[in-house]
Design a protein around this motif. Structure first.
Motif, PDB file in Angstrom:
ATOM      1  N   ASP A  73       0.842  -1.210   0.000  1.00  0.00           N
ATOM      2  CA  ASP A  73       0.000   0.000   0.000  1.00  0.00           C
ATOM      3  C   ASP A  73       0.875   1.258   0.000  1.00  0.00           C
ATOM      4  OD1 ASP A  73      -2.513  -1.144  -0.063  1.00  0.00           O
ATOM      5  OD2 ASP A  73      -2.727  -1.206   2.112  1.00  0.00           O
ATOM      6  N   ALA A  74       1.923   1.229   0.810  1.00  0.00           N
ATOM      7  CA  ALA A  74       2.811   2.405   0.898  1.00  0.00           C
ATOM      8  C   ALA A  74       3.420   2.700  -0.473  1.00  0.00           C
ATOM      9  CB  ALA A  74       3.894   2.156   1.934  1.00  0.00           C
TER      10      ALA A  74
ATOM     11  N   THR B 256       8.054  -1.247  10.093  1.00  0.00           N
ATOM     12  CA  THR B 256       8.369   0.144   9.732  1.00  0.00           C
ATOM     13  C   THR B 256       9.701   0.215   8.993  1.00  0.00           C
ATOM     14  OG1 THR B 256       7.223   0.981  11.663  1.00  0.00           O
ATOM     15  CG2 THR B 256       8.813   2.446  10.665  1.00  0.00           C
ATOM     16  N   ALA B 257      10.710  -0.485   9.520  1.00  0.00           N
ATOM     17  CA  ALA B 257      12.054  -0.413   8.922  1.00  0.00           C
ATOM     18  C   ALA B 257      11.996  -0.860   7.462  1.00  0.00           C
ATOM     19  CB  ALA B 257      13.015  -1.271   9.723  1.00  0.00           C
ATOM     20  N   GLU B 258      11.254  -1.942   7.216  1.00  0.00           N
ATOM     21  CA  GLU B 258      11.137  -2.453   5.838  1.00  0.00           C
ATOM     22  C   GLU B 258      10.394  -1.463   4.951  1.00  0.00           C
ATOM     23  OE1 GLU B 258       9.525  -6.499   3.865  1.00  0.00           O
ATOM     24  OE2 GLU B 258       9.935  -6.612   6.014  1.00  0.00           O
ATOM     25  N   LEU B 259       9.326  -0.891   5.508  1.00  0.00           N
ATOM     26  CA  LEU B 259       8.511   0.054   4.735  1.00  0.00           C
ATOM     27  C   LEU B 259       9.300   1.326   4.406  1.00  0.00           C
ATOM     28  CD1 LEU B 259       4.772   0.800   5.406  1.00  0.00           C
ATOM     29  CD2 LEU B 259       6.349   2.656   4.908  1.00  0.00           C
ATOM     30  N   VAL B 260      10.000   1.858   5.398  1.00  0.00           N
ATOM     31  CA  VAL B 260      10.766   3.103   5.169  1.00  0.00           C
ATOM     32  C   VAL B 260      11.818   2.871   4.077  1.00  0.00           C
ATOM     33  CG1 VAL B 260      12.392   4.738   6.242  1.00  0.00           C
ATOM     34  CG2 VAL B 260      10.326   4.068   7.464  1.00  0.00           C
ATOM     35  N   ALA B 261      12.413   1.681   4.085  1.00  0.00           N
ATOM     36  CA  ALA B 261      13.449   1.377   3.080  1.00  0.00           C
ATOM     37  C   ALA B 261      12.836   1.186   1.687  1.00  0.00           C
ATOM     38  CB  ALA B 261      14.211   0.124   3.500  1.00  0.00           C
ATOM     39  N   ALA B 262      11.527   0.863   1.655  1.00  0.00           N
ATOM     40  CA  ALA B 262      10.888   0.549   0.363  1.00  0.00           C
ATOM     41  C   ALA B 262      10.360   1.785  -0.367  1.00  0.00           C
ATOM     42  CB  ALA B 262       9.734  -0.435   0.589  1.00  0.00           C
ATOM     43  N   VAL B 263      10.303   2.942   0.307  1.00  0.00           N
ATOM     44  CA  VAL B 263       9.761   4.158  -0.333  1.00  0.00           C
ATOM     45  C   VAL B 263      10.809   5.281  -0.325  1.00  0.00           C
ATOM     46  CG1 VAL B 263       7.349   3.602   0.258  1.00  0.00           C
ATOM     47  CG2 VAL B 263       8.700   5.025   1.809  1.00  0.00           C
ATOM     48  N   GLY B 264      10.586   6.259  -1.190  1.00  0.00           N
ATOM     49  CA  GLY B 264      11.540   7.381  -1.261  1.00  0.00           C
ATOM     50  C   GLY B 264      11.001   8.655  -0.649  1.00  0.00           C
ATOM     51  N   ILE B 265       9.767   8.599  -0.114  1.00  0.00           N
ATOM     52  CA  ILE B 265       9.163   9.807   0.467  1.00  0.00           C
ATOM     53  C   ILE B 265       9.306   9.763   1.990  1.00  0.00           C
ATOM     54  CG2 ILE B 265       7.553  10.345  -1.401  1.00  0.00           C
ATOM     55  CD1 ILE B 265       5.394   8.768   0.027  1.00  0.00           C
TER      56      ILE B 265
END
Ligand code: KIV
Length: 262
Positions: A165-166, A187-196
């Motif tokens: 979704d992110a 969170t760590a995985e999600l933050v690494a997966a997006v550039g915003i």
């Protein structure tokens, strides 16, 4: 210098943390923004902390607009983010109308709760010049669907979906994400997966920015305090010092500590 969307993007690129706090009136807006807090959120949490409801559902666009205008009058250079209340993102037309009202009241960005299904709405808001923050994880407007205020993304499938979704929301044009009550590893995985930039509340120190509800961080709470809250009035003589201590703790990476995470 006023904080803008570009400031937050630059923080992300430079690996610098930024601070976010809810604000609802002109006097606190002046204090919070003078203390160096980067973003003020006129959250629909006002339904609980100002109006005394037991959820955010009764809050209206007119309520958020009234408080946004007050915060804008006291602002000393923070970026102003305003919440789209319950049901206003149900259709792109309703979201456009509500965002129009909030931007006209003084918001620089709107925040909406939901998931990948918001992609079309976000695209339309962006085409109309409205910067967007998409709120994922524990989205309080869905408290009835969740069966309570619970940590989201604990199961592998739910975590995978949140990350998908992110990415979808970023592709749709979301400028910022906000994650609430999400296990730190997810969170760590999600933050690494997006550039915003990603703002967290109960989502761990891996986020680019942190947000708290002002009343909670001043220790002005009714009932049980959530695990992710820290009382920044502890050890301070006055409210201005508490705002500065919060700003410093976020920017130095000292808040949140492991006891504030899931
Ligand atoms: O409404 C609000 O204040 C919020 C924060 C808790 C993130 O959405």
């Amino acid at each position: 210098m006023a904080v803008t969307l570009r400031t937050l993007q630059q923080c992300k690129l430079d690996g610098k943390k930024f601070s976010v706090l809810t604000a609802y009136d002109a006097t606190f807006s002046h204090q919070i923004s003078s203390a160096g807090i980067d973003v003020m959120l006129i959250g629909d949490s006002l339904g609980m902390v100002l109006q005394g409801h037991d959820s955010t559902l009764p809050v209206t666009t007119a309520d958020i607009a009234y408080h946004t205008a007050a915060v804008a009058r006291g602002n000393q250079g923070a970026l102003i983010m305003a919440d789209l209340p319950f049901m206003t993102a149900a259709t792109p037309e309703r979201a456009l109308d509500a965002a129009h009202t909030l931007m006209a009241a003084g918001a620089n960005m709107v925040k909406l709760e939901g998931a990948g299904w918001l992609a079309d709405t976000i695209g339309i808001l962006k085409r109309n010049g409205v910067p967007v923050c998409a709120h994922l994880g524990l989205t309080p407007q869905s408290v009835n669907a969740f069966g309570g205020y619970r940590v989201q993304g604990r199961e592998a499938d739910a975590a995978k979906k949140m990350i998908a979704d992110a990415k979808a929301l970023e592709a749709a044009g979301a400028d910022v994400l906000l994650l609430e009550c999400v296990p730190r590893a997810v969170t760590a995985e999600l933050v690494a997966a997006v550039g915003i930039p990603v703002i967290g509340i109960g989502a761990g120190p891996e986020c680019d920015g942190q947000v708290l509800v002002m009343h909670d961080m001043l220790g002005v709470t009714v009932g049980k305090t959530a695990r992710f809250v820290k009382n920044f009035m502890d050890g301070q003589d006055n409210i201005n010092a508490a705002f500065k201590a919060y700003d410093e703790a976020v920017k130095s990476g000292n808040f949140p500590a492991s006891e504030h995470c899931f």
